[in-house]
Design a protein around this motif. Structure first.
Motif, mmCIF file in Angstrom:
data_model
loop_
_atom_site.group_PDB
_atom_site.id
_atom_site.type_symbol
_atom_site.label_atom_id
_atom_site.label_comp_id
_atom_site.label_asym_id
_atom_site.label_seq_id
_atom_site.Cartn_x
_atom_site.Cartn_y
_atom_site.Cartn_z
ATOM 1 N N LYS A 277 -51.363 7.265 82.614
ATOM 2 C CA LYS A 277 -50.758 6.594 81.462
ATOM 3 C C LYS A 277 -50.587 7.601 80.349
ATOM 4 C CE LYS A 277 -51.505 1.753 81.472
ATOM 5 N NZ LYS A 277 -51.974 0.637 80.683
ATOM 6 N N LYS A 278 -49.490 7.485 79.628
ATOM 7 C CA LYS A 278 -49.237 8.385 78.508
ATOM 8 C C LYS A 278 -49.946 7.879 77.266
ATOM 9 C CE LYS A 278 -45.122 10.696 79.736
ATOM 10 N NZ LYS A 278 -44.513 11.778 79.036
ATOM 11 N N VAL A 279 -50.394 8.809 76.460
ATOM 12 C CA VAL A 279 -51.033 8.482 75.193
ATOM 13 C C VAL A 279 -49.929 8.319 74.152
ATOM 14 C CG1 VAL A 279 -52.652 9.329 73.450
ATOM 15 C CG2 VAL A 279 -53.036 9.832 75.856
ATOM 16 N N PRO A 280 -49.979 7.265 73.338
ATOM 17 C CA PRO A 280 -48.956 7.091 72.303
ATOM 18 C C PRO A 280 -48.954 8.276 71.334
ATOM 19 C CG PRO A 280 -50.291 5.108 72.518
ATOM 20 C CD PRO A 280 -50.926 6.159 73.363
ATOM 21 N N PRO A 281 -47.795 8.607 70.750
ATOM 22 C CA PRO A 281 -47.700 9.775 69.877
ATOM 23 C C PRO A 281 -48.716 9.760 68.732
ATOM 24 C CG PRO A 281 -45.514 8.905 70.316
ATOM 25 C CD PRO A 281 -46.489 7.966 70.927
ATOM 26 N N GLY A 282 -48.955 8.586 68.143
ATOM 27 C CA GLY A 282 -49.900 8.513 67.038
ATOM 28 C C GLY A 282 -51.323 8.827 67.469
ATOM 29 N N GLN A 283 -51.690 8.402 68.680
ATOM 30 C CA GLN A 283 -53.031 8.689 69.181
ATOM 31 C C GLN A 283 -53.168 10.158 69.542
ATOM 32 O OE1 GLN A 283 -55.591 6.539 69.184
ATOM 33 N NE2 GLN A 283 -54.201 5.127 68.161
ATOM 34 N N ALA A 284 -52.116 10.754 70.114
ATOM 35 C CA ALA A 284 -52.147 12.184 70.446
ATOM 36 C C ALA A 284 -52.290 13.011 69.175
ATOM 37 C CB ALA A 284 -50.878 12.575 71.205
ATOM 38 N N LYS A 285 -51.623 12.580 68.113
ATOM 39 C CA LYS A 285 -51.718 13.265 66.818
ATOM 40 C C LYS A 285 -53.160 13.232 66.327
ATOM 41 C CE LYS A 285 -50.972 10.848 63.243
ATOM 42 N NZ LYS A 285 -51.658 10.597 62.025
ATOM 43 N N LYS A 286 -53.785 12.065 66.415
ATOM 44 C CA LYS A 286 -55.169 11.927 65.954
ATOM 45 C C LYS A 286 -56.124 12.780 66.776
ATOM 46 C CE LYS A 286 -54.841 7.186 64.267
ATOM 47 N NZ LYS A 286 -55.294 5.799 64.516
ATOM 48 N N MET A 287 -55.921 12.813 68.094
ATOM 49 C CA MET A 287 -56.820 13.577 68.961
ATOM 50 C C MET A 287 -56.734 15.070 68.676
ATOM 51 S SD MET A 287 -56.801 11.621 72.650
ATOM 52 C CE MET A 287 -55.165 12.111 73.071
ATOM 53 N N ASN A 288 -55.527 15.559 68.309
ATOM 54 C CA ASN A 288 -55.342 16.987 68.060
ATOM 55 C C ASN A 288 -55.514 17.358 66.595
ATOM 56 O OD1 ASN A 288 -54.855 17.689 70.745
ATOM 57 N ND2 ASN A 288 -52.744 16.983 70.577
ATOM 58 N N GLY A 289 -55.671 16.359 65.726
ATOM 59 C CA GLY A 289 -55.893 16.637 64.313
ATOM 60 C C GLY A 289 -54.648 17.046 63.558
ATOM 61 N N ASP A 290 -53.471 16.748 64.083
ATOM 62 C CA ASP A 290 -52.227 17.098 63.395
ATOM 63 C C ASP A 290 -51.888 16.048 62.342
ATOM 64 O OD1 ASP A 290 -51.971 19.349 64.972
ATOM 65 O OD2 ASP A 290 -50.699 18.344 66.449
ATOM 66 N N LYS A 291 -50.991 16.418 61.409
ATOM 67 C CA LYS A 291 -50.582 15.487 60.355
ATOM 68 C C LYS A 291 -49.360 14.676 60.749
ATOM 69 C CE LYS A 291 -52.508 18.200 56.675
ATOM 70 N NZ LYS A 291 -52.910 17.826 55.364
ATOM 71 N N SER A 292 -48.583 15.163 61.699
ATOM 72 C CA SER A 292 -47.360 14.479 62.088
ATOM 73 C C SER A 292 -47.368 14.197 63.589
ATOM 74 C CB SER A 292 -46.146 15.342 61.755
ATOM 75 O OG SER A 292 -44.970 14.744 62.272
ATOM 76 N N ALA A 293 -46.827 13.021 63.961
ATOM 77 C CA ALA A 293 -46.744 12.656 65.372
ATOM 78 C C ALA A 293 -45.397 13.056 65.963
ATOM 79 C CB ALA A 293 -46.958 11.157 65.527
ATOM 80 N N LYS A 294 -44.545 13.699 65.161
ATOM 81 C CA LYS A 294 -43.189 14.042 65.604
ATOM 82 C C LYS A 294 -43.203 14.921 66.854
ATOM 83 C CE LYS A 294 -38.864 15.888 63.800
ATOM 84 N NZ LYS A 294 -38.196 16.461 62.642
ATOM 85 N N ALA A 295 -44.139 15.842 66.941
ATOM 86 C CA ALA A 295 -44.180 16.759 68.087
ATOM 87 C C ALA A 295 -44.567 16.046 69.382
ATOM 88 C CB ALA A 295 -45.169 17.885 67.813
ATOM 89 N N TYR A 296 -45.165 14.872 69.268
ATOM 90 C CA TYR A 296 -45.624 14.158 70.458
ATOM 91 C C TYR A 296 -44.686 13.031 70.881
ATOM 92 C CZ TYR A 296 -49.767 16.655 68.986
ATOM 93 O OH TYR A 296 -50.628 17.629 68.602
ATOM 94 N N ALA A 297 -43.702 12.716 70.058
ATOM 95 C CA ALA A 297 -42.773 11.636 70.376
ATOM 96 C C ALA A 297 -41.732 12.131 71.381
ATOM 97 C CB ALA A 297 -42.086 11.153 69.115
ATOM 98 N N PRO A 298 -41.497 11.380 72.471
ATOM 99 C CA PRO A 298 -40.566 11.850 73.505
ATOM 100 C C PRO A 298 -39.138 12.012 72.990
ATOM 101 C CG PRO A 298 -41.405 9.654 74.042
ATOM 102 C CD PRO A 298 -42.118 10.100 72.817
ATOM 103 N N GLY A 299 -38.700 11.252 72.012
ATOM 104 C CA GLY A 299 -37.349 11.380 71.484
ATOM 105 C C GLY A 299 -37.184 12.573 70.585
ATOM 106 N N GLN A 300 -38.251 13.207 70.192
ATOM 107 C CA GLN A 300 -38.186 14.344 69.268
ATOM 108 C C GLN A 300 -38.356 15.684 69.979
ATOM 109 O OE1 GLN A 300 -37.472 13.978 66.047
ATOM 110 N NE2 GLN A 300 -37.340 11.755 66.356
ATOM 111 N N GLN A 301 -38.464 15.687 71.304
ATOM 112 C CA GLN A 301 -38.648 16.936 72.045
ATOM 113 C C GLN A 301 -37.314 17.649 72.197
ATOM 114 O OE1 GLN A 301 -41.694 17.935 72.939
ATOM 115 N NE2 GLN A 301 -42.569 16.068 72.086
ATOM 116 N N LYS A 302 -37.323 18.947 71.912
ATOM 117 C CA LYS A 302 -36.102 19.741 72.070
ATOM 118 C C LYS A 302 -35.928 20.109 73.536
ATOM 119 C CE LYS A 302 -35.736 21.931 67.600
ATOM 120 N NZ LYS A 302 -35.617 23.205 66.897
ATOM 121 N N LYS A 303 -34.678 20.112 73.978
ATOM 122 C CA LYS A 303 -34.356 20.522 75.342
ATOM 123 C C LYS A 303 -34.085 22.033 75.338
ATOM 124 C CE LYS A 303 -33.455 16.187 76.858
ATOM 125 N NZ LYS A 303 -33.814 15.443 77.935
ATOM 126 N N HIS A 304 -34.621 22.728 76.288
ATOM 127 C CA HIS A 304 -34.433 24.183 76.345
ATOM 128 C C HIS A 304 -33.231 24.534 77.170
ATOM 129 C CE1 HIS A 304 -38.151 25.118 74.323
ATOM 130 N NE2 HIS A 304 -38.727 24.179 75.051
#
Length: 71
Positions: free
Chosen positions: A44-71
């Motif tokens: 199961k995937k962790v919601p972006p807000g929970q991933a942010k909390k676990m890593n101590g970041d201020k923004s959940a943008k990096a963990y949201a699937p719609g915000q990931q850049k394609k290489h």
């Protein structure tokens, strides 16, 4: 037929050993992790807000699937 004292003791020891091994072999299974407070089940995937909390970041943008850049 005459039984020796050692034969009686050996029989008692073997019966006790059998009883102890029978009790020790019993086991119970406790399933955890599916309720609140348990670890997330695998797969199961962790919601972006929970991933942010676990890593101590201020923004959940990096963990949201719609915000990931394609290489």
């Amino acid at each position: 037929m005459q039984t020796s004292k050692y034969t009686k003791i050996a029989v008692i020891v073997m019966v006790l050993l059998f009883l102890v091994l029978s009790v020790i072999s019993c086991s119970t299974h406790v399933h955890t992790g599916l309720g609140p407070g348990g670890p997330a089940p695998t797969g199961k995937k962790v919601p972006p807000g929970q991933a942010k909390k676990m890593n101590g970041d201020k923004s959940a943008k990096a963990y949201a699937p719609g915000q990931q850049k394609k290489h």
